[in-house]
Design an enzyme around this catalytic site. Sequence first.
Site, mmCIF file in Angstrom:
data_model
loop_
_atom_site.group_PDB
_atom_site.id
_atom_site.type_symbol
_atom_site.label_atom_id
_atom_site.label_comp_id
_atom_site.label_asym_id
_atom_site.label_seq_id
_atom_site.Cartn_x
_atom_site.Cartn_y
_atom_site.Cartn_z
ATOM 1 N N GLY A 248 0.893 -1.381 -0.245
ATOM 2 C CA GLY A 248 0.370 -0.135 0.354
ATOM 3 C C GLY A 248 0.976 1.391 -0.143
ATOM 4 C CG HIS B 115 25.893 5.264 31.683
ATOM 5 N ND1 HIS B 115 26.384 7.006 31.548
ATOM 6 C CD2 HIS B 115 27.916 5.318 31.338
ATOM 7 C CE1 HIS B 115 27.255 8.094 31.311
ATOM 8 N NE2 HIS B 115 28.266 7.179 31.645
ATOM 9 N N GLY C 265 2.357 19.821 7.697
ATOM 10 C CA GLY C 265 2.362 18.688 8.923
ATOM 11 C C GLY C 265 2.749 17.850 8.911
ATOM 12 N N GLY D 223 -2.532 17.579 3.736
ATOM 13 C CA GLY D 223 -3.446 16.314 3.948
ATOM 14 C C GLY D 223 -3.961 15.557 3.284
ATOM 15 N N GLY E 200 -11.797 -3.829 -6.164
ATOM 16 C CA GLY E 200 -12.765 -4.599 -5.160
ATOM 17 C C GLY E 200 -13.687 -3.330 -5.654
HETATM 18 P P1 FAD Z 1 -2.813 2.328 2.035
HETATM 19 O O1 FAD Z 1 -1.502 1.762 3.386
HETATM 20 O O2 FAD Z 1 -3.143 3.304 1.862
HETATM 21 O O3 FAD Z 1 -3.690 1.052 1.953
HETATM 22 C C1 FAD Z 1 -4.739 0.691 0.771
HETATM 23 C C2 FAD Z 1 -4.363 -0.118 -0.193
HETATM 24 O O4 FAD Z 1 -5.892 -0.001 -0.836
HETATM 25 C C3 FAD Z 1 -3.589 0.111 -1.503
HETATM 26 O O5 FAD Z 1 -2.197 -0.749 -1.509
HETATM 27 C C4 FAD Z 1 -4.534 0.265 -2.439
HETATM 28 O O6 FAD Z 1 -3.777 0.124 -3.815
HETATM 29 C C5 FAD Z 1 -6.354 -0.690 -2.323
HETATM 30 N N1 FAD Z 1 -6.788 -0.138 -2.244
HETATM 31 C C6 FAD Z 1 -7.912 0.784 -2.650
HETATM 32 N N2 FAD Z 1 -8.898 0.264 -3.176
HETATM 33 C C7 FAD Z 1 -8.829 -0.537 -3.165
HETATM 34 C C8 FAD Z 1 -9.702 -1.589 -3.955
HETATM 35 N N3 FAD Z 1 -11.197 -0.185 -4.374
HETATM 36 N N4 FAD Z 1 -9.619 -3.007 -4.669
HETATM 37 C C9 FAD Z 1 -8.604 -3.051 -3.545
HETATM 38 N N5 FAD Z 1 -7.839 -2.978 -3.355
HETATM 39 C C10 FAD Z 1 -7.940 -0.921 -3.109
HETATM 40 N N6 FAD Z 1 2.817 6.361 8.644
HETATM 41 C C11 FAD Z 1 3.198 6.514 9.679
HETATM 42 O O7 FAD Z 1 3.145 5.215 10.984
HETATM 43 N N7 FAD Z 1 4.638 6.862 9.523
HETATM 44 C C12 FAD Z 1 5.114 7.095 8.724
HETATM 45 O O8 FAD Z 1 6.394 7.212 8.049
HETATM 46 C C13 FAD Z 1 4.193 7.697 7.518
HETATM 47 N N8 FAD Z 1 4.590 8.903 6.468
HETATM 48 C C14 FAD Z 1 4.110 8.455 5.330
HETATM 49 C C15 FAD Z 1 5.024 9.685 4.377
HETATM 50 C C16 FAD Z 1 4.385 10.099 3.179
HETATM 51 C C17 FAD Z 1 4.490 10.461 1.995
HETATM 52 C C18 FAD Z 1 2.735 9.402 3.319
HETATM 53 C C19 FAD Z 1 1.239 9.306 1.912
HETATM 54 C C20 FAD Z 1 2.339 8.416 4.183
HETATM 55 C C21 FAD Z 1 2.508 7.853 5.728
HETATM 56 N N9 FAD Z 1 2.461 7.553 6.222
HETATM 57 C C22 FAD Z 1 3.473 6.595 7.667
HETATM 58 C C23 FAD Z 1 1.419 7.492 6.607
HETATM 59 C C24 FAD Z 1 0.931 5.984 5.927
HETATM 60 O O9 FAD Z 1 1.456 5.269 4.756
HETATM 61 C C25 FAD Z 1 -0.763 5.038 5.854
HETATM 62 O O10 FAD Z 1 -1.336 5.945 7.140
HETATM 63 C C26 FAD Z 1 -1.160 3.596 5.865
HETATM 64 O O11 FAD Z 1 -0.378 3.239 4.911
HETATM 65 C C27 FAD Z 1 -2.211 3.418 6.222
HETATM 66 O O12 FAD Z 1 -2.555 1.897 5.751
HETATM 67 P P2 FAD Z 1 -3.900 1.937 4.943
HETATM 68 O O13 FAD Z 1 -3.591 0.131 4.548
HETATM 69 O O14 FAD Z 1 -4.694 2.521 5.390
HETATM 70 O O15 FAD Z 1 -3.894 1.885 3.796
#
Ligand code: FAD
Length: 466
Positions: free
Chosen positions: A38, A438, A179, A267, A112
């Site tokens: 993701g 330490h 942010g 954001g 999906g």
């Molecule tokens: P995601 O990781 O977004 O995964 C969602 C997945 O669902 C994706 O692979 C997408 O392709 C898939 N998807 C979407 N719609 C569909 C569909 N209809 N059918 C099938 N698949 C689908 N968080 C931290 O904790 N530490 C960090 O250092 C950090 N750095 C970041 C830096 C950046 C530049 C960004 C943008 C974010 C960062 N984050 C960080 C936030 C973190 O990436 C997210 O909070 C995290 O990835 C969320 O996980 P998730 O599984 O909810 O969603």
Amino acid sequence: MKNDIVVLGGGPGGYHAAIRGAQLGAKVTLVEKEKMGGTCLNWGCIPTKALYKSAEIIHTLKHIDEYGISVDDYSVDVSKIQERKQNIIKQLEAGIKSLMKANKIEVVYGAGQLKDKNTVLVKGDGKEQEIEGKNIIIATGSKVLIPPIAGVDTEGILKSKELLNFKAIPKCMTVIGGGVVGIEFASIFNALGSKVTVITLFPTILERMDTDITKRLAASLKKKGIAIHTGTSAEKIEKKDGRFAVFAKGKKGEIVLESEQVLLAAGRKPSFDGLSLENIGIEYDEQGIKVNHQYETNVAGVYAIGDVTGKTMLAHTASHHGITAAENIMGVKSKIDHDIVPNCVFTFPELAGVGLTEQEAKDSNIHYNTSKFMFGANGKALTLGEAEGLVKIISDDKDEIIGVHIMGPHASDLIHEGTLAISAKLKVEDIANTIHAHPTLSETFAETVLGLKGEAIHAVPSRKKG
Ligand code: FAD
């Protein structure tokens, strides 16, 4: 029905849910429309931290003579930085794929869509298939929030996903948003040599963190050459002769910021694109899909986890949501406490926080005590040449630790002693009586806790009245 659980999305939320479900005996199919791992693995946490490491080395090179080493010259090869980043992603992606296989989780690539509460329609590779499951977990993540700025869709304005693949270091860059994402990119490109300006609507950068920490970081970033305009809103973006002009309004009136590149980092918002939530009547709004403590939506058997719920958009919360949802589906009652989520910012130096900020403690009208300890008084920090920053700890009237805030070396690793202290409701005495080795950075944590009792050893006693 073939599956116990169908997971939509292979980010940290989705793949943790799938693995935990499989560990508990569930037959799981995971649907991913793009790449396993993701946002976090491919366009978020991991690639930014790979770039951060390159930037950190440059940062050290800038004062390498302090370590008694002279380096006549160095050069930056962007293609090698990119290659290193991609190799790390590839390695981790392969790891997740092999975990899917080892846990007998079927992975289907495609987008999906919810057909009914037990059926997902998957479109990919020019074909369509229906996948049925007793339970569905929606883990589709988030997308960039586009602020209402005139000219925001001008060609060449970048979002984080695109900037990660930079081919050359821009001479100057305007970052819209103060942010975590905006400030991390500002720090990385500042170290790489870009002239960076950040504008944010809020009165401080990183507005959710403790202001003692963010004020110091802002001063430190300014010293490194990053210009920061707080309380400033971008109104219009224009492009002329390949350069951007961001017209903004703030405390100092109107300003125009010219740069080679603009990063939009105002954001993120939950992503439900193409899911057809209304097909099965799932309750949601712009803030996210509504869920209960078990991450179940208003439709029984359909769960939502991670960024798509709009709750604390962090990879580790998404993973824990996923584990909780899978456990509840499989009959293991569990829930996570959202108040105790550490958050880290990879700047120079790093920031991290967990629990209440001092402002939140004030607002909740509790009696609280604070203590601060500077890294400058810590032997290990001095040997590292990274003595900037402090640890700040807040305790309540029962002497329990309720907030920990760090600016300093390895803050992102040190914060977990605070996270454990808060989640286990540890008292000041518990930490004070725990021996810290330490010379380590962790001694700053112990010293700050001792400071809550006025007993820090490496701090000058505060003057007693009378
Ligand atoms: P995601 O990781 O977004 O995964 C969602 C997945 O669902 C994706 O692979 C997408 O392709 C898939 N998807 C979407 N719609 C569909 C569909 N209809 N059918 C099938 N698949 C689908 N968080 C931290 O904790 N530490 C960090 O250092 C950090 N750095 C970041 C830096 C950046 C530049 C960004 C943008 C974010 C960062 N984050 C960080 C936030 C973190 O990436 C997210 O909070 C995290 O990835 C969320 O996980 P998730 O599984 O909810 O969603």
